[in-house]
Design a protein around this motif. Structure first.
Motif, short mmCIF file in Angstrom:
data_model
loop_
_atom_site.label_atom_id
_atom_site.label_comp_id
_atom_site.label_asym_id
_atom_site.label_seq_id
_atom_site.Cartn_x
_atom_site.Cartn_y
_atom_site.Cartn_z
N GLU A 160 -18.93 15.20 56.75
CA GLU A 160 -18.95 15.34 58.16
C GLU A 160 -20.26 14.81 58.81
O GLU A 160 -20.31 14.59 60.09
CB GLU A 160 -18.58 16.82 58.71
N THR A 161 -21.39 14.77 58.02
CA THR A 161 -22.54 14.09 58.84
C THR A 161 -22.77 12.85 58.68
O THR A 161 -24.03 12.07 59.02
CB THR A 161 -23.91 14.75 57.90
N ALA A 162 -21.73 12.21 58.01
CA ALA A 162 -21.71 10.60 58.09
C ALA A 162 -21.40 10.05 59.39
O ALA A 162 -20.74 10.47 60.21
CB ALA A 162 -20.86 9.89 56.91
N ASN A 163 -22.29 8.71 59.47
CA ASN A 163 -21.77 8.06 60.82
C ASN A 163 -20.55 7.35 60.41
O ASN A 163 -20.80 6.04 59.72
CB ASN A 163 -23.07 7.18 61.32
N PRO A 164 -19.45 7.27 61.19
CA PRO A 164 -18.45 6.29 60.79
C PRO A 164 -18.53 5.11 60.98
O PRO A 164 -18.03 4.26 60.33
CB PRO A 164 -17.53 7.02 61.88
N ALA A 165 -19.60 4.51 62.10
CA ALA A 165 -19.62 3.26 62.26
C ALA A 165 -20.59 2.54 61.11
O ALA A 165 -20.52 1.29 60.49
CB ALA A 165 -20.44 2.97 63.44
N PHE A 166 -21.57 3.28 60.77
CA PHE A 166 -22.17 2.99 59.48
C PHE A 166 -21.33 2.62 58.21
O PHE A 166 -21.44 1.73 57.39
CB PHE A 166 -23.45 3.78 59.16
N VAL A 167 -20.59 3.89 57.84
CA VAL A 167 -19.60 3.70 56.69
C VAL A 167 -18.75 2.61 57.05
O VAL A 167 -18.55 1.47 55.86
CB VAL A 167 -18.66 4.95 56.70
N ALA A 168 -18.09 2.23 58.02
CA ALA A 168 -17.28 1.12 58.16
C ALA A 168 -17.99 -0.39 57.95
O ALA A 168 -17.52 -1.00 57.30
CB ALA A 168 -16.51 0.98 59.53
N ALA A 169 -19.15 -0.21 58.55
CA ALA A 169 -20.09 -1.41 58.18
C ALA A 169 -20.49 -1.78 56.63
O ALA A 169 -20.28 -2.82 56.35
CB ALA A 169 -21.28 -1.37 58.90
N ASP A 170 -20.68 -0.69 56.06
CA ASP A 170 -20.80 -0.72 54.75
C ASP A 170 -19.75 -1.41 53.85
O ASP A 170 -19.49 -2.17 53.00
CB ASP A 170 -21.25 0.60 53.94
N LEU A 171 -18.44 -0.69 54.11
CA LEU A 171 -17.21 -1.08 53.61
C LEU A 171 -17.03 -2.61 53.80
O LEU A 171 -16.65 -3.30 52.76
CB LEU A 171 -16.08 -0.22 54.18
N LEU A 172 -17.19 -3.24 55.08
CA LEU A 172 -17.08 -4.42 55.44
C LEU A 172 -17.97 -5.57 54.58
O LEU A 172 -17.58 -6.38 54.56
CB LEU A 172 -16.85 -4.58 56.94
#
Length: 426
Positions: free
Chosen positions: A243-255
């Protein structure tokens, strides 16, 4: 977008939930073998033929000249050259620490044993240059090869329609100290390095990524006794997020991995359903802005967001997946990282994107994919050396160990082994 899989009520993690996309290479083998056989038989003539056929350019002379290397230096912008130099500095510093001095161990009085690292004499580097000229891979391979002491390092990369290589490829080659560069791509490049031609020296080990044809060619020449860096497959990343993750960061990493190719795979593992939903929303926003959106969207079709009950289940899942790149976007990232036993390279915390490892943090980006991180390491200085053991005994040393060796040899029925000791002490 990602397929969402909820495993919170599952007692175990089913292996089918973390399978990679199935790749059937059987149809490739006949085509690849035909090209390899032709290069083996006809050398440069075959290389020229297939360069015209597959790259669409006629190049009777595919050796990069010193003048072309100098021109690349002038064509490249100062900012990019400085970026390459900074990345090279970090990569070199990290890999220098992998060198270790020879340590002599006296196992018994009069018996000295040691191990010496010797650079593989001739190595070949393959650098893709199609949809993305991967000049960063030259630093990742060339610099460790130089540090290892390889005497001959050659580089092959496919030419563009004008018969040239990207200036960044040539500049990176010069930074890595590589002077033998060839405008050859695809299977014909692997064949030229594996068998040697009038223009291209034969090498003992081949490194570098490539498409399915190049990967198949590397696997085939390995069966003939030419070493390769590691089994290769499509690029992949797994992000473990709480829950501490930043969703925008995670999405950018996946992409950042999805844009590599349509056969890439990205996986999100999370303990929080809301994180998964927010990442999905961010993926939709960010992918629409990417120049390589079509490629990324195809990769996302092979990809998954998996929701698990707790962090222990998440750790078990990512260890079973054995990702090429694993990003841990969690509050206790370092502690969780200590529990990871299968991964190519690990990125800890919200401010450690996978792309820094791809370019400039210092670690190597040539990593095992397709689950091979369970048994393989990424490229390092060790990849470019052979480790030769030595032993030296005095007469007294031989006397100390003679009875042990003779008893063991006779017990195995190898009397000549025992005699090789006994004759020296008679």
């Amino acid at each position: 977008m990602l397929q969402i899989i909820d495993l919170r009520d599952a007692s175990t993690t089913s292996g089918k939930n973390i399978k990679r996309p199935a790749i059937d290479n059987s149809f490739l083998q006949q085509k690849v073998k035909a090209v390899l056989d032709d290069v083996k038989l006809s050398g440069d003539e075959a290389v020229v033929k297939y360069t015209a056929q597959f790259d669409g350019v006629s190049l009777p002379n595919f050796v990069v000249s010193a003048q072309e290397m100098e021109e690349a230096n002038s064509l490249l912008g100062t900012d990019l050259k400085q970026a390459i130099l900074q990345a090279a500095s970090n990569i070199k510093l990290f890999h220098q620490k992998q060198l270790s001095p020879v340590e002599i161990v006296e196992t018994t009085p009069g018996i000295q044993c040691w191990r010496k690292s010797v650079g593989i004499e001739k190595v070949g580097l393959y650098i893709p240059g199609g949809s993305a000229p991967l000049f960063s891979t030259i630093l990742m391979l060339g610099l460790p090869a130089q540090l290892a002491g390889c005497k001959e390092i050659i580089l092959c990369s496919p030419p563009n329609k004008e018969g040239k290589l990207h200036p960044a490829i040539l500049f990176a080659a010069s930074v890595a100290g590589i002077t033998k560069v060839y405008k050859i791509g695809g299977v014909q490049a692997i064949g030229a390095m594996a068998y040697g031609t009038a223009s291209v020296p034969q090498v003992y080990k081949i490194f570098g990524p490539g498409n399915q044809y190049v990967t198949c060619a590397k696997q085939m020449i390995q069966q003939e006794g030419i070493a390769i860096d590691m089994p290769a497959g499509p690029s992949e990343v797994c992000v473990l997020a709480d829950e501490t993750a930043n969703p925008a960061f995670v999405a950018a990493d996946l992409l950042s991995q999805a844009e590599h190719g349509p056969d890439s795979q990205v996986v999100l593992v999370t303990t929080n359903e809301l994180v998964a939903q927010n990442v999905m929303a961010e993926l939709e926003k960010q992918v629409a802005l990417l120049p390589r959106a079509t490629i990324a969207l195809k990769a996302l079709q092979n990809s998954k967001a998996i929701i698990v009950s707790d962090i222990a289940a998440a750790i078990d899942l990512v260890n079973e997946y054995a990702a090429e790149h694993l990003i841990i976007s969690c509050a206790d990232a370092a502690a969780i990282g200590e529990k990871i036993i299968n991964a190519g390279s690990i990125f800890l915390g919200n401010y450690s994107p996978e792309s820094v490892g791809d370019y400039a943090s210092g670690t190597n980006h040539t990593l095992p994919t397709n689950g091979f991180a369970k048994a393989y390491s990424g490229v390092s200085v060790d990849s470019f050396v052979k480790k030769i053991t030595f032993q030296q005994l005095t007469k007294e040393g031989l006397q100390h160990i003679a009875n042990t060796v003779e008893l063991m040899a006779i017990a195995e029925g190898l009397d000549a082994h025992a005699n090789a000791v006994a004759i020296r002490l008679a």
